[in-house]
Design an enzyme around this catalytic site. Sequence first.
Site, PDB file in Angstrom:
ATOM      1  N   CYS A 181       5.438  -2.436   0.323  1.00  0.00           N
ATOM      2  CA  CYS A 181       6.923  -2.978  -0.179  1.00  0.00           C
ATOM      3  C   CYS A 181       7.267  -4.347   0.438  1.00  0.00           C
ATOM      4  CB  CYS A 181       7.813  -1.803  -0.888  1.00  0.00           C
ATOM      5  SG  CYS A 181       8.756  -1.842   0.942  1.00  0.00           S
ATOM      6  N   ASP A 188      11.242  12.549 -13.142  1.00  0.00           N
ATOM      7  CA  ASP A 188      12.485  11.709 -13.016  1.00  0.00           C
ATOM      8  C   ASP A 188      13.216  12.431 -12.000  1.00  0.00           C
ATOM      9  OD1 ASP A 188      15.484  12.217 -14.190  1.00  0.00           O
ATOM     10  OD2 ASP A 188      13.606  13.415 -15.196  1.00  0.00           O
ATOM     11  N   CYS A 204       3.137   1.103   4.236  1.00  0.00           N
ATOM     12  CA  CYS A 204       3.724   0.502   2.903  1.00  0.00           C
ATOM     13  C   CYS A 204       3.422  -0.818   2.722  1.00  0.00           C
ATOM     14  CB  CYS A 204       5.202   1.022   2.684  1.00  0.00           C
ATOM     15  SG  CYS A 204       5.962   0.597   1.321  1.00  0.00           S
TER      16      CYS A 204
END
Length: 373
Positions: A310, A270, A308
């Site tokens: 996205c 994280d 990418c």
Amino acid sequence: MEFTLEATSKNARAGTIKTAHSTIKTPVFMPVGTLGTIKALDMDDVLNILGAEIILANTYHMYLRPGDKTVAKMGKLHKFTTYPKSFLTDSGGFQAFSLSDISKPKENGIEFRSHIDGSKHFFTPKKVIDIQNNLGSDIMMVLDDLVALPATQERIKLSIDRTTAWAKESIEYFREKQAKGIGVEQNIFAIIQGGTDKAFRTKSATELCALDFDGFAMGGLSVGELNNEMYDTVEHTTQYMPKDKPRYLMGVGTPEDLIENIERGIDMFDCVMPTRNARNGTLFTSFGKINIKGAKFKEDEAPIDPECKCVTCQRYSRAYLNHMFRAREITYFRLATIHNLHYYLNLMKEVREAILEDKFAEYKKDFYRKRQK
């Protein structure tokens, strides 16, 4: 919780973690939702656009605001936030470290003043368990004593002695509560400390991994030491960690850090880096980082990253994002955050596929090759 180790590629691992709320494929990067929300995103973004199976919430911050008892009354984290997948909550140890001017570790816990109103509070190992029971997270972390590096040998030894003592108190209390029907669907991880001293890391890992925890984390890294020192410490410590339980490296880090530490046997990560950097104009790509506020992007029709997939890269140009950042438009923060988190989550998917095919070394080589263009 069930953990299944599915494949290895040398020391790199691919596995599956099953909690009461989701199935998490590892290696995994966990987006940070400090206050039960990922900054600039709503849960539709998190679930349907990013497809995240686990996110973090912060025990210290949720305790202070809105209060863990309020969260419990509102149906705990899953109902309160409407995020139905898994939550991991940290213990507050890192906040005591990062807010060291208003906190003080003691023998039986951590005393601190609220950064909101200055009120005085005291976290003990048991209190942290109680708070996280109220939050209802799938994975909770024990209270640990984290120190900044460099530190004296005496301070590091005190840190690991306290961390072990607090871990023993935590696991006993946690299992006692489970026996009474409290937190039966929750899981608990210990946190290995010891700075970059291999003898201390060995001692901490050996003591903690002998206890009945559901998984094990490494804390106290990426807090001022050199990258190579971090990597060497991780490589040394993982050999003392169980192969049949998840391994979590807390608060790390850059895409390069993820690749290097996956190679050394870490399963879970994280970091606030992708979300914080997005808000500050730094965007991650397959070829490295770009700063979208740069004048050279003012009339650039290309997406952030041509590789990418996205939603931001599929629809918007660098020029438009440059304009929105400079104009401080709120929409910029959402689109940039979606891109950076998609990059991190997709990186983990690609790494997992490489491990399953026993081609991690080739993937790592190609990862760095793209950054040298």
